[in-house]
Design a protein around this motif. Structure first.
Motif, PDB file in Angstrom:
ATOM      1  N   PRO A  41      88.337  35.679  43.879  1.00  0.00           N
ATOM      2  CA  PRO A  41      89.764  35.819  43.580  1.00  0.00           C
ATOM      3  C   PRO A  41      90.652  35.760  44.815  1.00  0.00           C
ATOM      4  O   PRO A  41      91.841  35.394  44.725  1.00  0.00           O
ATOM      5  CB  PRO A  41      89.844  37.206  42.916  1.00  0.00           C
ATOM      6  N   GLU A  42      90.104  36.108  45.969  1.00  0.00           N
ATOM      7  CA  GLU A  42      90.894  36.136  47.198  1.00  0.00           C
ATOM      8  C   GLU A  42      91.198  34.730  47.720  1.00  0.00           C
ATOM      9  O   GLU A  42      92.197  34.530  48.413  1.00  0.00           O
ATOM     10  CB  GLU A  42      90.150  36.926  48.288  1.00  0.00           C
ATOM     11  N   ILE A  43      90.329  33.756  47.410  1.00  0.00           N
ATOM     12  CA  ILE A  43      90.517  32.407  47.942  1.00  0.00           C
ATOM     13  C   ILE A  43      90.780  31.372  46.850  1.00  0.00           C
ATOM     14  O   ILE A  43      91.007  30.198  47.152  1.00  0.00           O
ATOM     15  CB  ILE A  43      89.293  31.961  48.780  1.00  0.00           C
ATOM     16  N   HIS A  44      90.764  31.810  45.600  1.00  0.00           N
ATOM     17  CA  HIS A  44      90.837  30.871  44.470  1.00  0.00           C
ATOM     18  C   HIS A  44      92.062  29.965  44.533  1.00  0.00           C
ATOM     19  O   HIS A  44      91.995  28.779  44.205  1.00  0.00           O
ATOM     20  CB  HIS A  44      90.823  31.655  43.154  1.00  0.00           C
ATOM     21  N   ALA A  45      93.182  30.513  44.946  1.00  0.00           N
ATOM     22  CA  ALA A  45      94.422  29.731  44.966  1.00  0.00           C
ATOM     23  C   ALA A  45      94.400  28.630  46.017  1.00  0.00           C
ATOM     24  O   ALA A  45      95.212  27.692  45.943  1.00  0.00           O
ATOM     25  CB  ALA A  45      95.619  30.649  45.218  1.00  0.00           C
TER      26      ALA A  45
END
Length: 310
Positions: free
Chosen positions: A158-162
Motif C-alpha cells: 500500500p505504501e508504494i502502490h500509487a
C-alpha cells in the motif's frame, strides 16, 4: 508452527510437556528440563519435544546438554523446521549456515501470519515499509512493474502502490500471501524461495525475466545469510535503469554477515556494497536507522536505494 504446538501423540507425555512449559514460563528452566526429559522417555522420537528440552537446558545454563538435545532434534527432523541448526551454530557446535532451512522460515511465518502485523507494527514499532517507501518516492519515478520480494502480509504494497502500474509480491509462506491478498493492492502474488537459484525460486515460473523496473525487499534479507541468491534473482528480474530498494539489519564492521541470537542475520554495509558492485547495482543512498525493537531494545538497520547500471 511453534514446537509447543506440536503434540507427541501420547497424552501423558503431552501433559508433562505442558507442565514443563508452565515451569519454564515461571522462570524454572531447570525443573522444566527435568520434566521434559520424563516426557521424552515416553516419546523418544518426538522432535519438537527434543527442541523444547534443548531450549530449557539452554536457559538453565547447561550448554553442553542443550547441544545434545539440539543435535537429537536435527537427527529426528532433517528438514530442520525448528531451526536447531541455527541454535547449534550459535552455541559453537556447528558452522554458521549460509541461510536457514527453508522449511524453518516457511513454518515460522505460516504460524506468525495471523498476529504478524499486530506484533510487529503495534508492539515492536516496525517502520521499514514507510522508510523504504520514502526512498522509492525520492526517485520521483513512476514504475511500470514492481516486484516485492518477501512481501509478507503486504505492508509495503500500500505504501508504494500509487507509484507503480503493476505490483507483484512473492513470499515463502502461503499464510502470509493470503494476508497480503486481503489488501487488494497486488496484481499478482506467488510463492517463492529466495534462497534458491533464479530458476528454482519460483519467481519466473509464470512471468518473464527482466520485467521489473523496481524491486523491493523489506525486512526479508535477515532471513538469509549469504545474499548471493538474492542479488542473482534481482539481476535476472531487472534491466539497466531499474531500482532495487531493500533493508538489512546492521552487522557493524567487517565484510560479511553474522547470525544473531534472534536467529536472524545481520549484514555489514561493506558486504552489501561488494555484492551490489559485483551485480552492477550503483548505491544511490544509504540510511542507517532503527528498524524495530527486539526485547525492548532498538534494532539498527541499513536501508539501501540502488540502481542497476548495466
Amino acid at each position: 508452527m511453534q514446537p509447543s504446538q506440536l503434540s507427541s501423540g501420547d497424552v501423558i507425555a503431552d501433559r508433562r510437556a505442558d507442565y514443563a512449559k508452565m515451569l519454564d514460563e515461571g522462570g524454572e528452566a531447570e525443573a522444566a528440563a527435568e520434566l521434559m526429559e520424563q516426557a521424552l522417555e515416553l516419546t523418544p522420537a518426538w522432535a519438537a519435544g527434543w527442541y523444547r528440552l534443548a531450549t530449557y537446558r539452554e536457559k538453565a545454563g547447561k550448554a553442553d546438554a542443550a547441544v545434545e538435545a539440539y543435535r537429537r532434534t536435527l537427527e529426528l527432523d532433517p528438514e530442520d523446521i525448528f531451526g536447531a541448526g541455527l541454535k547449534l551454530a550459535l552455541l559453537g557446535d556447528a558452522e554458521m549456515p549460509a541461510h536457514p532451512s527453508s522449511r524453518y522460515v516457511e513454518r515460522l511465518f505460516d504460524d506468525y501470519a495471523d498476529r504478524f502485523e499486530t506484533s510487529l507494527v503495534e508492539k515492536l514499532d516496525y517502520s521499514v515499509p514507510q522508510k523504504l517507501a520514502a526512498l522509492v518516492a525520492s526517485t520521483g519515478r513512476h514504475y511500470h512493474c514492481a516486484v516485492d520480494l518477501g512481501c509478507g502480509t503486504g505492508l509495503l504494497g500500500p505504501e508504494i502502490h500509487a507509484r507503480v502500474t503493476r505490483l507483484e509480491g512473492f513470499d515463502l509462506s502461503q499464510n502470509m500471501l493470503a494476508k497480503a491478498a486481503e489488501k487488494h493492492v497486488y496484481d499478482h502474488l506467488g510463492q517463492a524461495d529466495l534462497s534458491l537459484t533464479s530458476e528454482a525460486s519460483g519467481i519466473f515460473a509464470d512471468s518473464a525475466p527482466h520485467r521489473a523496473d523496481l524491486v523491493t525487499a523489506a525486512d526479508v534479507l535477515m532471513y538469509l545469510g549469504n545474499l548471493e541468491s538474492i542479488f542473482a534473482i534481482v539481476d535476472d528480474l531487472t534491466a539497466p535503469g531499474a531500482d532495487f530498494v531493500f533493508s538489512v539489519e546492521d552487522g557493524g564492521e567487517g565484510d560479511g554477515f553474522i547470525l544473531a541470537p534472534s536467529l536472524r542475520y545481520a549484514h555489514s554495509q561493506t558486504y552489501v556494497e561488494g555484492l551490489a558492485a559485483a551485480h552492477s547495482f550503483e548505491i544511490l543512498e544509504t540510511v542507517k536507522t532503527v528498524i524495530r525493537k527486539d526485547g525492548g531494545k532498538p534494532v539498527s538497520g541499513i536501508l539501501f536505494l540502488t540502481c542497476k547500471t548495466d
